[in-house]
Design a protein around this motif. Structure first.
Motif, PDB file in Angstrom:
ATOM      1  N   SER A   1     -83.567  10.841 -91.483  1.00 37.35           N
ATOM      2  CA  SER A   1     -83.732   9.773 -92.468  1.00 37.35           C
ATOM      3  C   SER A   1     -83.983   8.432 -91.806  1.00 37.35           C
ATOM      4  N   GLU A   2     -84.376   7.460 -92.628  1.00 40.19           N
ATOM      5  CA  GLU A   2     -84.533   6.075 -92.177  1.00 40.19           C
ATOM      6  C   GLU A   2     -83.159   5.416 -92.325  1.00 40.19           C
TER       7      GLU A   2
ATOM      8  N   PHE B   1     -73.724   1.059 -92.170  1.00 37.21           N
ATOM      9  CA  PHE B   1     -75.105   1.536 -92.114  1.00 37.21           C
ATOM     10  C   PHE B   1     -75.700   1.591 -93.512  1.00 37.21           C
ATOM     11  N   VAL B   2     -77.022   1.645 -93.533  1.00 34.66           N
ATOM     12  CA  VAL B   2     -77.763   1.834 -94.779  1.00 34.66           C
ATOM     13  C   VAL B   2     -78.750   2.975 -94.549  1.00 34.66           C
ATOM     14  N   GLY B   3     -78.851   3.848 -95.542  1.00 34.97           N
ATOM     15  CA  GLY B   3     -79.786   4.961 -95.481  1.00 34.97           C
ATOM     16  C   GLY B   3     -80.854   4.795 -96.543  1.00 34.97           C
ATOM     17  N   LEU B   4     -82.112   5.007 -96.134  1.00 37.46           N
ATOM     18  CA  LEU B   4     -83.243   4.831 -97.045  1.00 37.46           C
ATOM     19  C   LEU B   4     -84.097   6.085 -97.110  1.00 37.46           C
ATOM     20  N   ASN B   5     -84.712   6.276 -98.263  1.00 36.49           N
ATOM     21  CA  ASN B   5     -85.723   7.302 -98.442  1.00 36.49           C
ATOM     22  C   ASN B   5     -86.875   6.569 -99.123  1.00 36.49           C
ATOM     23  N   ASP B   6     -87.796   6.045 -98.335  1.00 38.78           N
ATOM     24  CA  ASP B   6     -88.885   5.188 -98.800  1.00 38.78           C
ATOM     25  C   ASP B   6     -88.276   3.921 -99.415  1.00 38.78           C
ATOM     26  N   GLU B   7     -88.386   3.735-100.736  1.00 35.82           N
ATOM     27  CA  GLU B   7     -87.816   2.530-101.361  1.00 35.82           C
ATOM     28  C   GLU B   7     -86.515   2.834-102.096  1.00 35.82           C
ATOM     29  N   TYR B   8     -85.970   4.013-101.867  1.00 32.86           N
ATOM     30  CA  TYR B   8     -84.716   4.416-102.505  1.00 32.86           C
ATOM     31  C   TYR B   8     -83.564   4.261-101.507  1.00 32.86           C
TER      32      TYR B   8
ATOM     33  N   LYS C   1     -74.093  -6.975 -97.177  1.00 30.70           N
ATOM     34  CA  LYS C   1     -75.135  -7.949 -97.529  1.00 30.70           C
ATOM     35  C   LYS C   1     -76.147  -8.086 -96.389  1.00 30.70           C
ATOM     36  N   LEU C   2     -75.679  -8.129 -95.146  1.00 34.16           N
ATOM     37  CA  LEU C   2     -76.590  -8.210 -93.996  1.00 34.16           C
ATOM     38  C   LEU C   2     -77.521  -7.001 -93.950  1.00 34.16           C
ATOM     39  N   LEU C   3     -76.968  -5.817 -94.168  1.00 32.40           N
ATOM     40  CA  LEU C   3     -77.781  -4.596 -94.165  1.00 32.40           C
ATOM     41  C   LEU C   3     -78.793  -4.618 -95.312  1.00 32.40           C
ATOM     42  N   LEU C   4     -78.342  -5.046 -96.485  1.00 33.63           N
ATOM     43  CA  LEU C   4     -79.231  -5.105 -97.645  1.00 33.63           C
ATOM     44  C   LEU C   4     -80.346  -6.128 -97.418  1.00 33.63           C
ATOM     45  N   ASP C   5     -80.000  -7.309 -96.907  1.00 32.91           N
ATOM     46  CA  ASP C   5     -81.020  -8.327 -96.629  1.00 32.91           C
ATOM     47  C   ASP C   5     -82.036  -7.819 -95.614  1.00 32.91           C
TER      48      ASP C   5
END
Length: 141
Positions: free
Chosen positions: A47-48, A61-68, A85-89
């Motif tokens: 994953s991203e 951590f933050v996990g992404l699947n394209d824009e999800y 917030k830092l991860l989201l930004d």
């Protein structure tokens, strides 16, 4: 510092995933999260994923699947310190829109995402847990 996930990070990241889910989703059986632990470890490597590291220790951590957004997870001892917030930004800078699902009973997460500009799109049901959830959306201005 935020960086991409490395293979040697997976055990620490999976532990944060498990502990955070057990605490935040007290309304779902502990066994559900524990039984998905090994699958999540496998999925992480494909994953991203971006990790937040401080003093050589991954704290979130933050996990992404394209824009999800699959999820944003911060270690118990570092919650409410601005890491989420830092991860989201960080990922907002990379995407023009983002969406996610959040359990309706997870009021803390819902208010966090609303504060960060996400809007509730619709209501649904997580088939795996039987829990109601919201789909939330953020678009770059």
């Amino acid at each position: 510092m935020i960086r991409k996930l490395l293979n040697e990070d997976i055990d620490r990241v999976a532990d944060i995933w498990l502990k955070t889910n057990l605490k935040a989703h007290y309304f779902i059986s502990n066994q559900y999260w524990k039984s998905n632990y090994e699958l999540v470890k496998e999925m992480l490597s494909q994953s991203e994923v971006y990790v937040f590291e401080a003093d050589k220790m991954i704290q979130g951590f933050v996990g992404l699947n394209d824009e999800y957004i699959e999820g944003i997870f911060v270690s118990d001892e570092m919650q409410s310190c601005g890491i989420g917030k830092l991860l989201l930004d960080y990922i907002k800078d990379k995407k023009v829109s983002l969406r996610l699902n959040v359990y309706q009973k997870n009021a803390r997460a819902i208010s966090f995402y609303q504060r960060e500009g996400f809007i509730i799109q619709c209501e649904g049901l997580d088939e795996d847990t039987g829990e109601k959830e919201y789909t939330m959306l953020w678009k770059q201005k």
